[in-house]
Design a protein around this motif. Structure first.
Motif, PDB file in Angstrom:
ATOM      1  N   ILE A 123      -0.636   2.053 -18.966  1.00 49.87           N
ATOM      2  CA  ILE A 123       0.348   1.566 -18.143  1.00 49.87           C
ATOM      3  C   ILE A 123       1.812   2.271 -18.309  1.00 49.87           C
ATOM      4  O   ILE A 123       2.581   2.666 -17.515  1.00 49.87           O
ATOM      5  N   ASN A 124       1.969   2.558 -19.717  1.00 55.70           N
ATOM      6  CA  ASN A 124       3.331   3.264 -20.138  1.00 55.70           C
ATOM      7  C   ASN A 124       3.612   4.786 -19.767  1.00 55.70           C
ATOM      8  O   ASN A 124       4.452   5.151 -20.198  1.00 55.70           O
ATOM      9  N   THR A 125       2.087   5.301 -19.388  1.00 52.89           N
ATOM     10  CA  THR A 125       2.415   6.836 -19.143  1.00 52.89           C
ATOM     11  C   THR A 125       3.510   6.864 -17.924  1.00 52.89           C
ATOM     12  O   THR A 125       4.280   7.755 -17.611  1.00 52.89           O
ATOM     13  N   ALA A 128       7.770   1.637 -16.859  1.00 56.00           N
ATOM     14  CA  ALA A 128       8.642   0.985 -18.088  1.00 56.00           C
ATOM     15  C   ALA A 128       8.787   2.111 -19.158  1.00 56.00           C
ATOM     16  O   ALA A 128       8.839   1.934 -20.319  1.00 56.00           O
ATOM     17  N   VAL A 129       8.951   3.433 -18.579  1.00 56.72           N
ATOM     18  CA  VAL A 129       9.142   4.330 -19.499  1.00 56.72           C
ATOM     19  C   VAL A 129      10.875   4.570 -19.561  1.00 56.72           C
ATOM     20  O   VAL A 129      11.268   5.155 -18.518  1.00 56.72           O
ATOM     21  N   LYS A 222      15.784   2.424 -13.513  1.00 52.75           N
ATOM     22  CA  LYS A 222      14.384   1.789 -12.914  1.00 52.75           C
ATOM     23  C   LYS A 222      14.672   0.107 -12.939  1.00 52.75           C
ATOM     24  O   LYS A 222      15.099  -0.540 -13.909  1.00 52.75           O
ATOM     25  N   ILE A 223      13.921  -0.499 -11.938  1.00 58.76           N
ATOM     26  CA  ILE A 223      14.191  -1.853 -11.710  1.00 58.76           C
ATOM     27  C   ILE A 223      12.603  -2.166 -11.651  1.00 58.76           C
ATOM     28  O   ILE A 223      12.035  -2.118 -10.494  1.00 58.76           O
ATOM     29  N   GLY A 224      11.890  -3.032 -12.448  1.00 59.07           N
ATOM     30  CA  GLY A 224      10.518  -3.401 -12.404  1.00 59.07           C
ATOM     31  C   GLY A 224      10.199  -4.761 -12.608  1.00 59.07           C
ATOM     32  O   GLY A 224      10.894  -5.726 -12.886  1.00 59.07           O
ATOM     33  N   PHE A 225       9.009  -4.777 -11.809  1.00 59.98           N
ATOM     34  CA  PHE A 225       8.553  -6.481 -11.777  1.00 59.98           C
ATOM     35  C   PHE A 225       7.013  -6.130 -11.815  1.00 59.98           C
ATOM     36  O   PHE A 225       6.425  -5.531 -11.237  1.00 59.98           O
ATOM     37  N   THR A 256      14.360  -3.991 -16.784  1.00 63.99           N
ATOM     38  CA  THR A 256      15.176  -2.808 -16.255  1.00 63.99           C
ATOM     39  C   THR A 256      15.333  -1.704 -17.192  1.00 63.99           C
ATOM     40  O   THR A 256      15.232  -2.054 -18.531  1.00 63.99           O
ATOM     41  N   ILE A 257      15.328  -0.617 -16.777  1.00 66.40           N
ATOM     42  CA  ILE A 257      15.478   0.643 -17.877  1.00 66.40           C
ATOM     43  C   ILE A 257      16.757   1.653 -17.169  1.00 66.40           C
ATOM     44  O   ILE A 257      16.510   1.982 -15.896  1.00 66.40           O
ATOM     45  N   SER A 258      17.597   2.025 -18.020  1.00 66.97           N
ATOM     46  CA  SER A 258      18.739   3.104 -17.419  1.00 66.97           C
ATOM     47  C   SER A 258      18.732   4.155 -18.401  1.00 66.97           C
ATOM     48  O   SER A 258      18.827   3.918 -19.763  1.00 66.97           O
ATOM     49  N   ASP A 259      18.678   5.397 -17.951  1.00 69.02           N
ATOM     50  CA  ASP A 259      18.750   6.363 -18.561  1.00 69.02           C
ATOM     51  C   ASP A 259      20.107   7.170 -18.156  1.00 69.02           C
ATOM     52  O   ASP A 259      20.217   7.508 -16.984  1.00 69.02           O
TER      53      ASP A 259
END
Length: 381
Positions: A123-125, A128-129, A222-225, A256-259
């Motif tokens: 799933i992490n490919t 949620a990266v 990225k905003i994930g659920f 959430t993930i922010s780069d």
């Protein structure tokens, strides 16, 4: 159903292969990551461990859009987080013990930013990266601990049957979604199998992740659920035997993930930041929320080969005093700090010394703060 799907994909590719107009190519890549490390811990300070991950990926491409992908892998070494240090989040993302067998095995259709996969994947490919977090060696900077500890998540070293896709909505907006088997493919002894069997109690894992690229790609947000429909232990249970706790169906998590690119001096030299957050359904979760933040400086030092310097902090909250978190019931929270430096010696080899400080705050006993010292080698063939 599983056999029918495999047969259908096989027939489809044989049909493509018979067409003289198709361009068939085979590519192969082998990567070996290894670490030598030691640590301080209350009972086993000074132990040395040699751990590693060898993965071989073969890709059969039929024209520019279709491919079959086969991953084989082997992991070696002990499990110092589990057996010696006792940290919750696992300080090395290579730690897996001795395993061998299949990694990712899937069919992919790809056209630009549009892609579709069916097979057994991690799933992490795709989900949620954080790109900037990939530099670090600690497990939580690769994928948040709410996902890896609260779920039977299909992430290294295991995978699960799935159907996933990405749809480009616009130039700056992509939408990813997927459905995964609710239980990753369990190993048989040390052998990692292909297993697509489904079980109602184990449920399914549904995930959606919009991605926004803003300010000329200086910010990736990225905003994930995700929702897991399986059965989970009720963590509010206060009985003596945790395994006798009643079960609750379903677990929900928002992340959430922010780069962010903070400063760019030239094409190869820049300073970046990443931020991770996760909030999980508390009554069935071990980790209720998580925050990670880190800096990555690319080619900060003027050397002939590329280099990267990173500093990151991650903080995981374990459920409150009113919740029973099983073997971690006495742990209130855990905070890790990592300082790491990666230097390329050759295009196919880099070395990465790192230092970690792990603070484990206990509810009743004295806190513990082990340190980890390691050096990682990354070989590409």
């Amino acid at each position: 159903m599983r056999r029918l799907l495999v047969i259908s994909i096989g027939v489809y590719f044989l049909t493509l292969a018979k067409s003289k107009s198709q361009d068939i190519q085979i590519s192969n890549e082998t990567i070996y990551l290894s670490e030598v490390l030691t640590f301080t811990a209350p009972s086993k300070s000074g132990e040395f461990h040699f751990i590693g991950w060898l993965v071989n990926n073969t890709r059969l491409s039929i024209n520019e859009h279709h491919s079959l992908n086969l991953g084989l892998m082997l992991t070696h070494g002990g499990e110092p987080s589990v057996n010696s240090v006792g940290d919750l989040q696992v300080f090395s993302n290579l730690e897996a013990g001795f395993l061998y067998g299949f990694n990712e095995v899937y069919y992919q259709y790809e056209k630009g930013d549009l892609w579709f996969k069916v097979g057994q994947v991690d799933i992490n490919t795709d989900f949620a990266v954080t790109e900037n977090g990939l530099l670090f060696t600690h497990s939580s900077f690769g994928i948040d601990p709410a996902t890896t500890l609260n779920l039977p998540a299909p992430t290294y070293p295991v995978t699960a049957g799935s159907i996933t896709a990405q749809i480009p909505i616009s130039t700056n907006f992509k939408l990813r979604f997927g459905v995964f088997d609710g239980q990753f493919a369990m190993s048989k002894n040390d052998f990692l199998r292909i297993d697509w069997s489904l079980n109602k109690d184990e449920g399914m894992l549904y995930i959606v992740e919009p991605e926004f690229n803003l300010f000329r790609n200086k910010i990736t947000q990225k905003i994930g659920f995700y929702h897991h429909s399986g059965l989970f232990l009720d963590r509010t249970y206060n009985g003596v035997v945790q395994n006798e706790a009643p079960t609750i169906r379903g677990l929900n998590t928002f992340y959430t993930i922010s780069d962010l690119e903070l400063k760019r001096w030239n094409e190869n030299r820049k300073l970046s930041l990443f931020i991770q957050t996760a909030w999980s359904q508390r009554n069935v979760s071990i980790v209720s929320n998580y925050l990670g933040i880190g800096f990555r400086a690319t080619n900060l030092f003027n050397t002939k080969k590329d280099n990267q310097l990173g500093l990151a902090v991650g903080h995981a909250n374990v459920n409150s005093d009113d919740y029973n978190a099983g073997e971690w019931n006495n742990l209130a929270n855990e905070t890790v700090l990592e300082l790491t430096y990666q230097h390329f010696i050759k295009d196919w080899l880099n070395v990465q010394p790192y230092f970690q400080l792990i603070h484990m705050a206990q509810r009743m006993n004295e806190d513990t703060t082990p340190t980890v010292y390691g050096i990682r080698f990354n070989w590409s063939f």
